[in-house]
Write a protein that holds these residues in place. Structure first.
Motif, short mmCIF file in Angstrom:
data_model
loop_
_atom_site.label_atom_id
_atom_site.label_comp_id
_atom_site.label_asym_id
_atom_site.label_seq_id
_atom_site.Cartn_x
_atom_site.Cartn_y
_atom_site.Cartn_z
N MET A 106 -7.98 42.81 -40.73
CA MET A 106 -6.64 42.41 -40.31
C MET A 106 -5.94 43.49 -39.48
O MET A 106 -4.86 43.25 -38.94
CB MET A 106 -5.79 42.08 -41.55
N LYS A 107 -6.54 44.72 -39.40
CA LYS A 107 -5.86 45.81 -38.70
C LYS A 107 -5.62 45.48 -37.24
O LYS A 107 -4.58 45.80 -36.66
CB LYS A 107 -6.66 47.09 -38.83
N HIS A 108 -6.60 44.83 -36.59
CA HIS A 108 -6.43 44.51 -35.18
C HIS A 108 -5.32 43.49 -34.97
O HIS A 108 -4.62 43.50 -33.95
CB HIS A 108 -7.75 44.01 -34.59
N LEU A 109 -5.10 42.61 -35.98
CA LEU A 109 -4.01 41.65 -35.89
C LEU A 109 -2.66 42.33 -36.08
O LEU A 109 -1.67 41.96 -35.42
CB LEU A 109 -4.19 40.55 -36.95
N LEU A 110 -2.64 43.34 -36.95
CA LEU A 110 -1.40 44.10 -37.14
C LEU A 110 -0.99 44.80 -35.85
O LEU A 110 0.19 44.87 -35.51
CB LEU A 110 -1.57 45.14 -38.27
N ARG A 111 -2.00 45.34 -35.15
CA ARG A 111 -1.70 46.04 -33.89
C ARG A 111 -1.19 45.08 -32.81
O ARG A 111 -0.52 45.51 -31.87
CB ARG A 111 -2.95 46.76 -33.39
N GLN A 112 -1.52 43.79 -32.97
CA GLN A 112 -1.11 42.81 -31.96
C GLN A 112 0.29 42.23 -32.22
O GLN A 112 0.80 41.46 -31.39
CB GLN A 112 -2.14 41.68 -31.91
N LEU A 113 0.89 42.60 -33.37
CA LEU A 113 2.25 42.13 -33.63
C LEU A 113 3.18 42.67 -32.55
O LEU A 113 3.20 43.87 -32.28
CB LEU A 113 2.73 42.59 -35.02
N PRO A 114 3.98 41.82 -31.93
CA PRO A 114 4.86 42.29 -30.85
C PRO A 114 6.02 43.12 -31.39
O PRO A 114 6.46 42.93 -32.53
CB PRO A 114 5.38 40.98 -30.23
N ALA A 115 6.48 44.05 -30.59
CA ALA A 115 7.67 44.83 -30.95
C ALA A 115 8.90 43.97 -30.78
O ALA A 115 8.93 43.04 -29.95
CB ALA A 115 7.75 46.07 -30.07
N VAL A 116 9.94 44.29 -31.53
CA VAL A 116 11.17 43.49 -31.46
C VAL A 116 11.76 43.53 -30.06
O VAL A 116 12.22 42.51 -29.53
CB VAL A 116 12.19 44.00 -32.50
N HIS A 117 11.74 44.74 -29.42
CA HIS A 117 12.35 44.84 -28.10
C HIS A 117 11.61 43.98 -27.06
O HIS A 117 12.19 43.52 -26.09
CB HIS A 117 12.43 46.30 -27.63
N GLU A 118 10.31 43.75 -27.30
CA GLU A 118 9.55 42.89 -26.39
C GLU A 118 10.01 41.43 -26.54
O GLU A 118 10.15 40.71 -25.54
CB GLU A 118 8.05 42.99 -26.68
N LEU A 119 10.20 41.02 -27.77
CA LEU A 119 10.67 39.65 -28.01
C LEU A 119 12.09 39.44 -27.49
O LEU A 119 12.44 38.34 -27.07
CB LEU A 119 10.60 39.33 -29.51
N GLN A 120 12.90 40.50 -27.52
CA GLN A 120 14.26 40.39 -26.99
C GLN A 120 14.28 40.13 -25.49
O GLN A 120 15.25 39.57 -24.96
CB GLN A 120 15.05 41.66 -27.31
N LYS A 121 13.22 40.56 -24.80
CA LYS A 121 13.14 40.37 -23.34
C LYS A 121 12.60 39.00 -22.97
O LYS A 121 12.68 38.59 -21.81
CB LYS A 121 12.26 41.46 -22.73
N ALA A 122 12.04 38.28 -23.94
CA ALA A 122 11.45 36.98 -23.66
C ALA A 122 12.53 35.95 -23.35
O ALA A 122 13.63 35.99 -23.91
CB ALA A 122 10.62 36.53 -24.86
N PRO A 123 12.25 34.99 -22.45
CA PRO A 123 13.23 33.93 -22.12
C PRO A 123 13.67 33.14 -23.35
O PRO A 123 14.83 32.71 -23.43
CB PRO A 123 12.46 33.04 -21.14
N GLN A 124 12.75 33.00 -24.32
CA GLN A 124 13.09 32.23 -25.52
C GLN A 124 14.22 32.87 -26.32
O GLN A 124 14.93 32.18 -27.06
CB GLN A 124 11.86 32.07 -26.43
N PHE A 125 14.38 34.19 -26.17
CA PHE A 125 15.44 34.89 -26.91
C PHE A 125 16.80 34.36 -26.48
O PHE A 125 17.64 34.01 -27.32
CB PHE A 125 15.34 36.40 -26.66
N LEU A 126 17.04 34.30 -25.17
CA LEU A 126 18.32 33.79 -24.67
C LEU A 126 18.48 32.31 -24.97
O LEU A 126 19.58 31.84 -25.30
CB LEU A 126 18.41 34.03 -23.16
N HIS A 127 17.38 31.57 -24.87
CA HIS A 127 17.44 30.14 -25.18
C HIS A 127 17.84 29.91 -26.64
O HIS A 127 18.62 29.01 -26.95
CB HIS A 127 16.09 29.47 -24.90
#
Length: 469
Positions: free
Chosen positions: A1-22
């Motif tokens: 599961m370690k490789h999946l943990l590393r793939q979790l997005p950072a919060v600041h990355e999700l904040q930049k996503a269009p879905q955040f504003l939507h």
């Protein structure tokens, strides 16, 4: 599961996503709230990944990002959702305590909305341009309808009983028939309320029989009140005897310092007896018989909001208004507005009273319910073939601890589903529909009693059943 943990997005990355504003736009929440929700979600997912329990989409993928924002939107929506919600009462029980008892009339609703939305003269004397009293609102209409000299409002009838006993009988004796020591909802007992008030309970007579001489023999220099409690929520039949209100009023009037108080419970302003519905005494009649003071509920047969209405002689009401508990037990502007709106319906006479849902529903004739049921069955069968529906003779209940021995002749629609059990269907209607639909179950069939359902709700029920079918 370690490789999946590393793939979790950072919060600041999700904040930049269009879905955040939507998501912000869709939910109406602030950025800080959405950010916190996303952080909490990622923390939970990280813990499940570490424990090998994560079964959701793979981190780092587009599907995963969509999942995060969808779940965040759902959680924020639940935070802003109401726990008190509208339901459709298809049980036929008019004053269903669990479902809010009396529905308000259109006039009452409009008055509540107007007063709630604006400033009002709640405690302002418009004539004098100075401080006024909230006790004056609704009093004029209560006096006109009941014939009382004065009136006041507290938050429920139990509060009214408590205030009256506390203010008028503290440390004194109050004589009550043993057959009237009732227990109301939630295990609240008249005897317990009296004990809390500081009045001394003097029981007379027996459970089934009390005579006038029982009251006469109990009177002494410490007696302050004769109390009659109308047994709205039960009936004792057979070998019984109670003392009428006029006799108790006459007995109290023979003594300078003894009052006759009748707790009417349900509060009837409309003469249901003339329609052969129950034996509830009308408030105005009890006052005419000589009661010094009466109290009753606002949200039962009266057909208004929850309130305790006290009416009677002016000098007694004035004393209650000045008592310290009057402020503790006072009602707000919306309750007063709902009361005024309901009372205005009564003042309008037959046309106005017909607009009060409780009165209207009580007076519905069986043939009306039969016609409604037949139309409902036809409309449902036109839209779905998953149901078997039959019209059955039935009885509606008044409910709310009133008229316990009254059964209102009715017709109900008995419904069964081709694959769902009655319990399963009832659960789906209750939990998977908005608004929830509450029904009765009898012999593996759902019963819909349209005495408590209006035309708009009939269509909503058909739509819900069609979706489930």
């Amino acid at each position: 599961m370690k490789h999946l943990l590393r793939q979790l997005p950072a919060v600041h990355e999700l904040q930049k996503a269009p879905q955040f504003l939507h998501t912000l736009s869709d939910t109406g929440f602030q950025s800080t709230e959405l950010t916190k929700t996303i952080k909490d979600l990622l923390t939970e997912i990280r813990e499940e990944l570490n424990e090998g329990k994560w079964e959701g989409p793979i981190p780092g993928t587009t599907v995963f990002s969509e999942y995060i924002f969808s779940e965040a939107r759902s959680r924020l929506g639940k935070r802003a959702s109401y726990t008190l919600t509208r339901v459709i009462n298809a049980t036929g029980t008019i004053l269903h305590t669990n479902l809010g008892r009396a529905r308000l009339s259109r006039r009452a609703l409009e008055h509540v909305a107007e007063i709630a939305e604006n400033y009002s003269n709640l405690e302002y004397n418009l004539q004098e341009g100075s401080r006024g009293s909230r006790h004056l609102h609704a009093e004029k209409l209560i006096k006109e309808i009941t014939g009382a000299q004065a009136a006041m409002i507290v938050n429920n009838n139990a509060a009214a009983v408590y205030l009256i006993l506390k203010a008028l009988a503290f440390g004194k004796e109050v004589i009550v028939s043993r057959g009237q020591l009732v227990e109301i909802g939630g295990s609240f007992r008249i005897s317990s309320i009296m004990e809390e008030s500081g009045a001394k309970l003097i029981e007379v007579g027996t459970t089934n029989k009390t005579h006038l001489f029982d009251y006469e023999n109990a009177i002494n220099e410490d007696t302050s009140m004769l109390l009659k409690v109308h047994t709205s929520n039960f009936r004792i039949t057979g070998f019984t005897k109670t003392v009428e209100s006029d006799a108790l009023a006459s007995l109290a009037a023979k003594h300078d310092n003894i009052l006759f108080y009748e707790d009417l419970g349900s509060g009837v302003l409309y003469d249901f007896k003339s329609k052969n519905i129950g034996e509830e005494p009308i408030v105005s009649e009890v006052l005419k018989q000589g009661a010094d003071i009466v109290s009753f509920s606002g949200d039962k047969l009266f057909g208004g909001p929850q309130a305790g209405i006290i009416a009677g002689r002016k000098e007694i009401i004035d004393k209650l208004k000045k008592h310290q508990l009057a402020r503790v037990l006072r009602v707000d502007k919306m309750t007063l507005a709902a009361l005024e709106g309901t009372l205005a319906d009564y003042v309008k006479g037959k046309e106005g009273v017909a607009q009060i849902p409780v009165v209207r529903d009580l007076l519905k004739e069986p043939h009306e319910l039969k016609e409604t049921g037949n139309v409902f069955i036809r409309r449902l069968q036109e839209r779905s073939s998953s149901y078997s529906a039959t019209l059955r003779e039935d009885f509606s209940q008044v409910g709310g601890g009133t008229m316990p021995d009254v059964e209102l002749p009715a017709y109900s629609v008995a419904l069964s589903h081709v694959s769902l059990t009655a319990e399963e269907l009832a659960r789906k209607l209750r939990l998977e529909n908005n608004p929830p639909i509450i029904v009765r179950i009898k012999k593996e069939e759902l019963l819909f009693d349209f005495r408590t359902v209006d035309e708009r709700e009939e269509e909503e029920i058909i739509q819900a059943l069609t979706r489930l079918g």
